[in-house]
Design a protein around this motif. Structure first.
Motif, PDB file in Angstrom:
ATOM      1  N   GLU A  97      59.461  40.450  21.757  1.00  0.00           N
ATOM      2  CA  GLU A  97      60.376  41.101  22.693  1.00  0.00           C
ATOM      3  C   GLU A  97      59.823  41.286  24.108  1.00  0.00           C
ATOM      4  O   GLU A  97      60.501  41.846  24.953  1.00  0.00           O
ATOM      5  CB  GLU A  97      60.809  42.464  22.145  1.00  0.00           C
ATOM      6  N   THR A  98      58.603  40.851  24.351  1.00  0.00           N
ATOM      7  CA  THR A  98      58.032  41.036  25.683  1.00  0.00           C
ATOM      8  C   THR A  98      58.840  40.225  26.701  1.00  0.00           C
ATOM      9  O   THR A  98      59.123  39.046  26.468  1.00  0.00           O
ATOM     10  CB  THR A  98      56.560  40.584  25.712  1.00  0.00           C
ATOM     11  N   GLU A  99      59.204  40.874  27.801  1.00  0.00           N
ATOM     12  CA  GLU A  99      60.075  40.211  28.775  1.00  0.00           C
ATOM     13  C   GLU A  99      59.560  40.481  30.184  1.00  0.00           C
ATOM     14  O   GLU A  99      59.146  41.597  30.499  1.00  0.00           O
ATOM     15  CB  GLU A  99      61.492  40.773  28.604  1.00  0.00           C
ATOM     16  N   TRP A 100      59.591  39.456  31.009  1.00  0.00           N
ATOM     17  CA  TRP A 100      59.173  39.621  32.392  1.00  0.00           C
ATOM     18  C   TRP A 100      59.851  38.575  33.254  1.00  0.00           C
ATOM     19  O   TRP A 100      60.434  37.620  32.742  1.00  0.00           O
ATOM     20  CB  TRP A 100      57.636  39.499  32.504  1.00  0.00           C
ATOM     21  N   GLU A 101      59.735  38.762  34.573  1.00  0.00           N
ATOM     22  CA  GLU A 101      60.264  37.782  35.528  1.00  0.00           C
ATOM     23  C   GLU A 101      59.093  37.316  36.369  1.00  0.00           C
ATOM     24  O   GLU A 101      58.269  38.143  36.789  1.00  0.00           O
ATOM     25  CB  GLU A 101      61.318  38.460  36.416  1.00  0.00           C
ATOM     26  N   GLU A 102      58.963  36.016  36.607  1.00  0.00           N
ATOM     27  CA  GLU A 102      57.909  35.559  37.514  1.00  0.00           C
ATOM     28  C   GLU A 102      58.424  34.458  38.420  1.00  0.00           C
ATOM     29  O   GLU A 102      59.231  33.625  38.017  1.00  0.00           O
ATOM     30  CB  GLU A 102      56.641  35.142  36.763  1.00  0.00           C
ATOM     31  N   ILE A 103      57.971  34.498  39.671  1.00  0.00           N
ATOM     32  CA  ILE A 103      58.411  33.531  40.683  1.00  0.00           C
ATOM     33  C   ILE A 103      57.170  33.030  41.421  1.00  0.00           C
ATOM     34  O   ILE A 103      56.338  33.841  41.870  1.00  0.00           O
ATOM     35  CB  ILE A 103      59.366  34.176  41.705  1.00  0.00           C
ATOM     36  N   GLY A 104      57.062  31.729  41.517  1.00  0.00           N
ATOM     37  CA  GLY A 104      56.023  31.121  42.346  1.00  0.00           C
ATOM     38  C   GLY A 104      54.607  31.398  41.897  1.00  0.00           C
ATOM     39  O   GLY A 104      53.675  31.483  42.704  1.00  0.00           O
ATOM     40  N   THR A 105      54.412  31.566  40.583  1.00  0.00           N
ATOM     41  CA  THR A 105      53.069  31.879  40.107  1.00  0.00           C
ATOM     42  C   THR A 105      52.236  30.634  39.821  1.00  0.00           C
ATOM     43  O   THR A 105      51.023  30.718  39.685  1.00  0.00           O
ATOM     44  CB  THR A 105      53.150  32.706  38.803  1.00  0.00           C
ATOM     45  N   GLU A 106      52.906  29.435  39.746  1.00  0.00           N
ATOM     46  CA  GLU A 106      52.207  28.203  39.328  1.00  0.00           C
ATOM     47  C   GLU A 106      51.022  27.894  40.238  1.00  0.00           C
ATOM     48  O   GLU A 106      49.931  27.582  39.767  1.00  0.00           O
ATOM     49  CB  GLU A 106      53.158  26.989  39.342  1.00  0.00           C
TER      50      GLU A 106
ATOM     51  N   VAL B 207      47.423  34.694  44.941  1.00  0.00           N
ATOM     52  CA  VAL B 207      47.566  36.129  44.726  1.00  0.00           C
ATOM     53  C   VAL B 207      48.925  36.397  44.075  1.00  0.00           C
ATOM     54  O   VAL B 207      49.935  35.823  44.474  1.00  0.00           O
ATOM     55  CB  VAL B 207      47.401  36.928  46.047  1.00  0.00           C
ATOM     56  N   VAL B 208      48.918  37.232  43.014  1.00  0.00           N
ATOM     57  CA  VAL B 208      50.174  37.566  42.337  1.00  0.00           C
ATOM     58  C   VAL B 208      50.444  39.056  42.493  1.00  0.00           C
ATOM     59  O   VAL B 208      49.586  39.893  42.216  1.00  0.00           O
ATOM     60  CB  VAL B 208      50.136  37.162  40.851  1.00  0.00           C
ATOM     61  N   LEU B 209      51.634  39.348  42.998  1.00  0.00           N
ATOM     62  CA  LEU B 209      52.061  40.729  43.177  1.00  0.00           C
ATOM     63  C   LEU B 209      52.768  41.186  41.907  1.00  0.00           C
ATOM     64  O   LEU B 209      53.715  40.541  41.460  1.00  0.00           O
ATOM     65  CB  LEU B 209      53.015  40.834  44.363  1.00  0.00           C
ATOM     66  N   VAL B 210      52.298  42.293  41.341  1.00  0.00           N
ATOM     67  CA  VAL B 210      52.903  42.802  40.102  1.00  0.00           C
ATOM     68  C   VAL B 210      53.599  44.122  40.409  1.00  0.00           C
ATOM     69  O   VAL B 210      52.990  45.032  40.991  1.00  0.00           O
ATOM     70  CB  VAL B 210      51.838  43.020  39.003  1.00  0.00           C
ATOM     71  N   SER B 211      54.869  44.197  40.058  1.00  0.00           N
ATOM     72  CA  SER B 211      55.630  45.402  40.362  1.00  0.00           C
ATOM     73  C   SER B 211      56.804  45.515  39.404  1.00  0.00           C
ATOM     74  O   SER B 211      57.283  44.505  38.894  1.00  0.00           O
ATOM     75  CB  SER B 211      56.130  45.329  41.811  1.00  0.00           C
ATOM     76  N   PHE B 212      57.247  46.737  39.136  1.00  0.00           N
ATOM     77  CA  PHE B 212      58.387  46.906  38.222  1.00  0.00           C
ATOM     78  C   PHE B 212      59.454  47.773  38.867  1.00  0.00           C
ATOM     79  O   PHE B 212      59.226  48.431  39.883  1.00  0.00           O
ATOM     80  CB  PHE B 212      57.938  47.503  36.880  1.00  0.00           C
ATOM     81  N   GLY B 213      60.636  47.747  38.284  1.00  0.00           N
ATOM     82  CA  GLY B 213      61.714  48.640  38.700  1.00  0.00           C
ATOM     83  C   GLY B 213      62.170  48.412  40.124  1.00  0.00           C
ATOM     84  O   GLY B 213      62.060  47.303  40.669  1.00  0.00           O
ATOM     85  N   SER B 214      62.686  49.459  40.752  1.00  0.00           N
ATOM     86  CA  SER B 214      63.284  49.335  42.085  1.00  0.00           C
ATOM     87  C   SER B 214      62.274  48.841  43.111  1.00  0.00           C
ATOM     88  O   SER B 214      62.620  48.094  44.026  1.00  0.00           O
ATOM     89  CB  SER B 214      63.866  50.683  42.520  1.00  0.00           C
TER      90      SER B 214
ATOM     91  N   ALA C 218      51.467  33.248  47.560  1.00  0.00           N
ATOM     92  CA  ALA C 218      51.699  34.475  46.782  1.00  0.00           C
ATOM     93  C   ALA C 218      52.715  34.222  45.672  1.00  0.00           C
ATOM     94  O   ALA C 218      53.615  33.397  45.822  1.00  0.00           O
ATOM     95  CB  ALA C 218      52.194  35.593  47.692  1.00  0.00           C
ATOM     96  N   GLY C 219      52.564  34.914  44.577  1.00  0.00           N
ATOM     97  CA  GLY C 219      53.509  34.851  43.460  1.00  0.00           C
ATOM     98  C   GLY C 219      54.020  36.248  43.138  1.00  0.00           C
ATOM     99  O   GLY C 219      53.464  37.251  43.586  1.00  0.00           O
TER     100      GLY C 219
END
Lengths: 71, 354, 251
Positions: free
Chosen positions: B241-250, B254-261, B280-281
């Motif tokens: 059930e683990t769910e996430w969204e990722e864009i441009g991580t390939e 540097v990957v920005l991790v953030s949740f919610g609003s 950046a991803g």
């Protein structure tokens, strides 16, 4: 013939029934004990005096007087 | 009064979207106590539930509200409560009980500033409260974090489904910003199958032997098989059930991790980075428990740095660090409470950190 | 031909043995509840909510569906059960520590809302399971492990009279206090429990029975002496009686 059935496995030796019986037919056993080593109660009615009033069973907190018959 | 519309786009506050979705998900009972910034949920429910012949109780306290929810859930119906921060704190004992009772309690937690009374600005200060479980003993609640009003609706559906499927309390973790802002939202039909609960629900002993819903209790052995089973369930949750969204991580450095609003402004900041040639991803956990540990670990093989952005003093950053396990640095951009930092502000801080 | 005038209720689980201390009246209360459930024919439609304390073990003895509530929250959970399933027979069974102290808000508000549930509360003037501490019903002068020189007003304040308070709530349909000190009073207690259950079945509102009970272990008394204390001390302050009964007022 009125009588009661004592379930010795349920008796915790609180003796509330002993005092409750109007005919003093419930006695502390001389030889039978419960798990904790306390003497359980016995129904002792050689002269068939039991009224079948069920006061003992009503008083008993542990269902140790499991059946009462009247008549 | 907002209507229970399906398949039509409407403009709606996040709180109303959550409440409307709950009704459409088949929630039969709502129990609540007012607290800003989530009061619209109870206000909506008070009218709608009565209109539909379902149950609404204005409870005497949050303690009562969440325990009423437990009572309703024990009979197999879908039931929920909603609250915010300091009042969700009051509900933690019941959530701990609900995990050990294995009851599908759904709680909507609309975060405001804390600690203590705090304030009614948006905040993400209850990440730890929700994800680590604020009650006693070893347990977890499923935590879903929407970032748009549409997701407020969609994840409310999902919260009911996962709660039923795994028989575990589930928290929809929104915040004051999502609760209060209006966005277009479309309500689909409840997309999940109904979960059969005939094997455990309480209904009287007409068709089954007496059932007791209770904690595992003082008679459990010291190995405590119950807890092992509970945590097996959490493993399954992580796998399935683990769910996430990722864009441009390939190709990201540097990957920005953030949740919610907060993640909305981070997404914009990541775009600004790309425009300026910074690789950046963007990575947004949607389930905060189970947390996407595996994917973050994989990314740590190619990424040079992670930066989490949160509106708190740094809470999710700990989990990102655990997932990455020291392979690459994990930095934090944050503000204590209030609206998320502007994309420009985030962008500037990213530039400074890389 | 002798007729049977007493038996273990069919609603008691087969071979279940009460685990209360010797002479504790909890066993009598559990039996009375079991008898009423049997006589009213509602056992297979019952969902009980059990409060933490000695009372919670009732689900081990009576053959019914049951939910265990956190300490103080049994009435809230019962409210949830009843609102979700209005056709079920729902009652709570808890002690005075659970109902009168940490759960007082839940009890009073359920009464004010007129929740169609029944609450049975055992008043033994102490927290029994935790070893006999001062509780909301501990009597003035009573020595407990946390009132070593006895309850005095200056230091501890007054005990609460539950049946009277609950009767004052407008949604209450029935509120009574009964005692288990004598066989005659045990019979009255059963009548009150049955009445409270019937009030729920008729959908008249919240029904409440406070049962004066003994805790021989923590009172450091023989079961017999404990009953004398109920008569000589408790019943003088916590007076048995029916404090509200809408079925009578409506006649």
């Amino acid at each position: 013939m009125s009588h009661i059935v004592v379930d010795e496995n349920r008796c915790k030796a609180c003796y509330l029934c002993v005092k409750e019986c109007p005919k003093h037919l419930i006695k502390v056993s001389k030889d039978k004990v419960n798990k904790l080593g306390n003497s359980v109660v016995e129904f002792d009615d050689p002269n068939h005096e039991c009224l079948g009033c069920a006061m003992c069973a009503t008083r008993c907190p542990d269902l140790a007087i499991s059946e009462v018959y009247r008549g | 009064m907002v209507e229970c519309l399906t398949n039509k786009k409407v403009l709606m506050k996040g709180n109303y979207a959550i409440a409307n979705a709950a009704v459409l998900a088949g929630c039969q009972c709502y129990f609540g106590y007012p607290i800003t910034p989530q009061s619209e949920i109870g206000e909506f429910m008070s009218g709608k539930m009565q209109e539909l012949g379902r149950a609404y109780v204005s409870a005497e306290s949050e303690l009562a509200a969440i325990n009423m929810t437990i009572g309703a859930c024990s009979t197999g119906v879908k039931a929920m409560s909603s609250s915010s921060s300091c009042a969700v704190a009051l509900m933690q004992e019941a959530l701990s009980y609900a995990t050990t009772d294995e009851l599908p309690v759904v709680l909507v937690s609309v975060m405001r500033g804390g600690p203590g009374l705090g304030n009614i600005y948006p905040s993400q200060g209850d990440y730890t409260q929700a994800v680590k479980g604020g009650g006693n003993g070893d347990y977890r609640t499923i935590v879903l974090a929407p970032s748009t009003v549409q997701e407020c609706a969609d994840l409310t559906y999902k919260a009911f489904y996962l709660a039923q499927k795994y028989r575990n309390p589930t928290i929809l973790l929104a915040d004051g910003l999502l609760g209060q802002m209006m966005e277009p939202v479309e309500f689909k039909e409840y997309p999940y199958p109904e979960v059969d609960n005939s094997s455990w629900r309480l209904s009287g002993t007409k068709d089954h032997k007496a059932r007791i819903i209770r904690s595992y209790g003082p008679l459990a052995d010291d190995r405590c098989v119950f807890l092992e089973k509970l945590f097996d369930k959490y493993k399954k949750l992580e796998e399935n059930e683990t769910e996430w969204e990722e864009i441009g991580t390939e190709d990201a450095d540097v990957v920005l991790v953030s949740f919610g609003s907060t993640s909305r402004n981070v997404k914009t900041a990541v775009k600004m980075c790309r425009e300026k040639g910074i690789k950046a991803g963007f990575f947004r956990p949607i389930t905060l428990f189970p947390f996407p540990n595996k994917r973050l670990k994989e990314l740590s093989k190619t990424v040079k740095k992670f930066i989490t952005v949160e509106v708190n003093m740094g809470q999710m950053v700990d989990d990102v660090r655990l997932a990455v396990n020291g392979v690459v640095p994990v930095e934090l951009i944050h503000k204590g409470v209030g609206a998320p930092p502007d994309p420009e502000v985030i962008f500037k801080q990213i530039e400074e950190l890389i | 031909m002798a007729t049977q005038v007493f038996k273990i209720p069919n609603t008691i689980k087969k071979d279940a043995k009460f685990t209360f201390c010797p002479g504790c009246d909890h066993g009598v209360a559990v039996r009375l509840v079991a008898e009423c459930l049997e006589e009213l024919g509602v056992i297979d439609n019952t969902i009980a909510v059990c409060g933490i304390g000695c009372s919670v073990t009732i689900y081990d003895f009576i053959d019914m569906d049951a939910l265990e509530a956190p300490h103080g929250r049994s009435v809230a959970e019962a409210t949830g059960v009843k609102r979700a399933k209005p056709d079920k027979f729902v009652f709570t069974y808890s002690g005075d520590g659970d109902y009168a102290s940490i759960g007082l808000a839940e009890g009073m508000h359920a009464a004010l809302r007129g929740e169609k549930i029944t609450s049975i509360c055992i008043n033994n003037t102490t927290y029994g399971m935790t070893g006999g501490q001062l509780g909301p019903t501990t009597m003035l002068g009573q020595v407990t492990t946390t009132s070593p020189t006895g309850r005095n007003i200056e230091y501890y304040g007054y005990p609460i009279k539950l049946a009277e308070h609950i009767a004052l709530c407008d949604g209450t349909a029935f509120s009574a206090r009964v005692s288990l000190d004598t066989v005659a009073n045990i019979k009255k207690a059963k009548q009150a429990i049955k009445k409270a259950f019937e009030v729920q079945l008729k959908g008249l509102g919240y029904s409440f029975v406070e049962i004066l009970s003994t805790c021989p272990t923590n009172w450091r008394m023989t079961p017999d002496k404990a009953h004398e204390r109920v008569q000589n001390e408790m019943m003088q302050v916590f007076k048995p009686g029916i404090y509200k009964d809408v079925t009578v007022e409506n006649v």
